[in-house]
Enzyme design. Structure first.
Site, PDB file in Angstrom:
ATOM      1  N   ASP A  14     -64.158 -19.776 -60.140  1.00  0.00           N
ATOM      2  CA  ASP A  14     -65.177 -20.570 -60.209  1.00  0.00           C
ATOM      3  C   ASP A  14     -66.079 -20.738 -58.868  1.00  0.00           C
ATOM      4  O   ASP A  14     -65.244 -21.069 -57.845  1.00  0.00           O
ATOM      5  CB  ASP A  14     -64.692 -21.642 -61.079  1.00  0.00           C
ATOM      6  N   ASP A  55     -68.515 -23.801 -58.481  1.00  0.00           N
ATOM      7  CA  ASP A  55     -68.907 -25.309 -58.098  1.00  0.00           C
ATOM      8  C   ASP A  55     -67.562 -26.036 -58.242  1.00  0.00           C
ATOM      9  O   ASP A  55     -66.865 -25.945 -59.270  1.00  0.00           O
ATOM     10  CB  ASP A  55     -69.877 -25.648 -59.159  1.00  0.00           C
TER      11      ASP A  55
END
Length: 170
Positions: free
Chosen positions: A7, A9
């Site tokens: 991922d 963020d």
């Protein structure tokens, strides 16, 4: 070769630091990240929805400590993909791509997946800070510690606090 999904963020990009800075800029309020344990981001940052919709928010995120070195390591050892939800905040699509190109130039466009939901993603390992993304993943689940997930205990996740820990595991 194992497929590793990472991922952006809250894992590669330091969203909390950015939200603290934007809150201070707009309201003068200084937020201590250490006071946010277990609180949802919407509660921690009342103006957060406005901030993530600002042009430039995602493009100027600070790089998470150790993530560049870890991404190079993972990229050389695994079939690496960066998977990030980008549909909720339309400005983020281009900004996330440009951010990756600047800070992680060794990651090719073919390794970047900007999507709406991560439920369709499959692989061997997923590194994410949101349980909702890990819950639907059938491989090894590494939950990257952030204040919103700090108090969550789930035996199906392996908690990591830093990129150094990730590299020790993988």
């Amino acid at each position: 070769m194992k497929k590793v999904i990472v991922d952006m963020d809250g894992v590669m990009a330091d969203v909390y630091h950015q939200l603290v800075q934007f809150e201070k800029r707009d309201t003068g309020r200084e937020i201590e990240i250490s006071d946010l344990a277990g609180k949802p981001e919407i509660e921690s940052f009342p103006n957060g929805k406005k901030h993530v919709n600002e042009i430039g928010f995602f493009r100027t995120l600070p790089v998470m400590k150790g993530s560049r070195e870890a991404m190079e390591y993972l990229n050389n050892k695994y079939d690496l993909y960066i998977v990030s939800a980008g549909m909720e905040f339309p400005n983020s699509l281009r900004e996330k791509y440009d951010w990756l190109a600047e800070h992680f130039p060794f990651i090719t466009w073919e390794q970047i997946v900007l999507c709406g939901s991560k439920k369709v993603v499959s692989g061997d390992v997923m590194i994410d800070d949101y349980p909702k993304n890990l819950d639907h993943f059938s491989g090894q689940r590494l939950i990257f510690t952030q204040p919103h997930n700090e108090l969550i205990e789930n035996e199906t996740y392996e908690r990591v606090h830093s990129w150094e820990e990730v590299m020790n595991i993988l």
